[in-house]
Design a protein around this motif. Sequence first.
Motif, PDB file in Angstrom:
ATOM      1  N   THR A  87       0.912  -1.287   0.065  1.00 15.64           N
ATOM      2  CA  THR A  87       0.079   0.023  -0.094  1.00 15.64           C
ATOM      3  C   THR A  87       0.872   1.090  -0.012  1.00 15.64           C
ATOM      4  OG1 THR A  87      -1.778  -1.125   1.062  1.00 15.64           O
ATOM      5  CG2 THR A  87      -1.908   1.206   1.335  1.00 15.64           C
ATOM      6  N   MET A  88       1.949   1.417   0.671  1.00 14.82           N
ATOM      7  CA  MET A  88       2.775   2.348   0.997  1.00 14.82           C
ATOM      8  C   MET A  88       3.493   2.541  -0.600  1.00 14.82           C
ATOM      9  SD  MET A  88       6.067   2.894   3.342  1.00 14.82           S
ATOM     10  CE  MET A  88       6.992   1.762   2.394  1.00 14.82           C
ATOM     11  N   ILE A  89       3.833   1.553  -1.182  1.00 11.44           N
ATOM     12  CA  ILE A  89       4.901   1.710  -2.371  1.00 11.44           C
ATOM     13  C   ILE A  89       3.702   2.268  -3.524  1.00 11.44           C
ATOM     14  CG2 ILE A  89       5.789   0.604  -4.339  1.00 11.44           C
ATOM     15  CD1 ILE A  89       7.235  -1.164  -2.098  1.00 11.44           C
ATOM     16  N   TRP A  90       2.445   1.651  -3.442  1.00 14.35           N
ATOM     17  CA  TRP A  90       1.485   1.995  -4.405  1.00 14.35           C
ATOM     18  C   TRP A  90       1.096   3.593  -4.423  1.00 14.35           C
ATOM     19  CZ3 TRP A  90      -0.868  -0.600  -8.338  1.00 14.35           C
ATOM     20  CH2 TRP A  90      -1.835   0.053  -9.123  1.00 14.35           C
ATOM     21  N   SER A  91       1.061   3.760  -3.134  1.00 14.63           N
ATOM     22  CA  SER A  91       0.498   5.364  -2.827  1.00 14.63           C
ATOM     23  C   SER A  91       1.552   6.413  -3.319  1.00 14.63           C
ATOM     24  CB  SER A  91       0.191   5.487  -1.573  1.00 14.63           C
ATOM     25  OG  SER A  91       1.043   5.375  -0.568  1.00 14.63           O
ATOM     26  N   SER A  92       2.919   5.928  -3.257  1.00 15.42           N
ATOM     27  CA  SER A  92       3.723   6.838  -3.992  1.00 15.42           C
ATOM     28  C   SER A  92       3.732   7.025  -5.394  1.00 15.42           C
ATOM     29  CB  SER A  92       5.092   6.194  -3.409  1.00 15.42           C
ATOM     30  OG  SER A  92       6.269   7.041  -3.844  1.00 15.42           O
ATOM     31  N   ASN A  93       3.501   8.207  -5.970  1.00 13.17           N
ATOM     32  CA  ASN A  93       3.278   8.503  -6.999  1.00 13.17           C
ATOM     33  C   ASN A  93       4.501   8.218  -7.971  1.00 13.17           C
ATOM     34  OD1 ASN A  93       0.916   9.678  -6.614  1.00 13.17           O
ATOM     35  ND2 ASN A  93       1.847  11.771  -6.195  1.00 13.17           N
ATOM     36  N   ALA A  94       5.578   8.322  -7.353  1.00 18.83           N
ATOM     37  CA  ALA A  94       7.126   7.938  -8.223  1.00 18.83           C
ATOM     38  C   ALA A  94       8.134   8.376  -7.336  1.00 18.83           C
ATOM     39  CB  ALA A  94       6.976   8.656  -9.728  1.00 18.83           C
ATOM     40  N   VAL A  95       9.106   7.443  -7.665  1.00 21.38           N
ATOM     41  CA  VAL A  95      10.254   7.838  -7.162  1.00 21.38           C
ATOM     42  C   VAL A  95      11.392   7.794  -8.134  1.00 21.38           C
ATOM     43  CG1 VAL A  95      12.118   6.849  -5.229  1.00 21.38           C
ATOM     44  CG2 VAL A  95       9.442   6.611  -5.146  1.00 21.38           C
TER      45      VAL A  95
END
Length: 205
Positions: A87-95
Amino acid sequence: MEPVFHGIILALGLILPLGVQNVFVFSQGITQPKLIKAFPAMIAAAVCDTVLIVLSVMGLSLVVMQFEWLRLMLLIGGIIFLLYMGTMIWSSNAVTGLDDKEALPLKKQILFACSVSILNPHALLDTVGVIGTSAVQYSGQAQVSFMLACIAVSWLWFLGLIMTGAAFKKMNLPYSVFVLFNKCSAVFIWGTALYLLVSAVGISS
């Protein structure tokens, strides 16, 4: 030399498949502004693997594999953790790794690397169950050689992951590629959680 070759082949077989730990370490090679800033994640993951390997060879595997309830607890804890990570990675728009603000700081790198290494029951049971039980056939110096070979593979593999990630970043890939990488990583992590859920149901039934 047989224990050394055995350790290398066995460790490669366990570490090569795509896993949450590999995805995280690789992502740090991409997202950190400099390669050296990805070293905390790499070192933390390798140290955790080293500790697990040493404990497994010393007999921890014999304890864990004897208690089904302990395996079940590890699986349940891992499912919850993986759902959170996904969930945390999905919610990150982009890195994109273009500056320090977008990259994980040192403490979070170490915390997440340790989490995906120790709280991932799939990797934990593989290390404890496979390496630990395989080490039983050796004794004395042969067992030490087997253990050191497994550890060496782990360190070299994680070093290779962050170097590969850094090389990908230098290719100046489009911003959308990093967004897609995040989404795919999240889906993979959720898939791993689903797999563990099926395993947990099988143990409890």
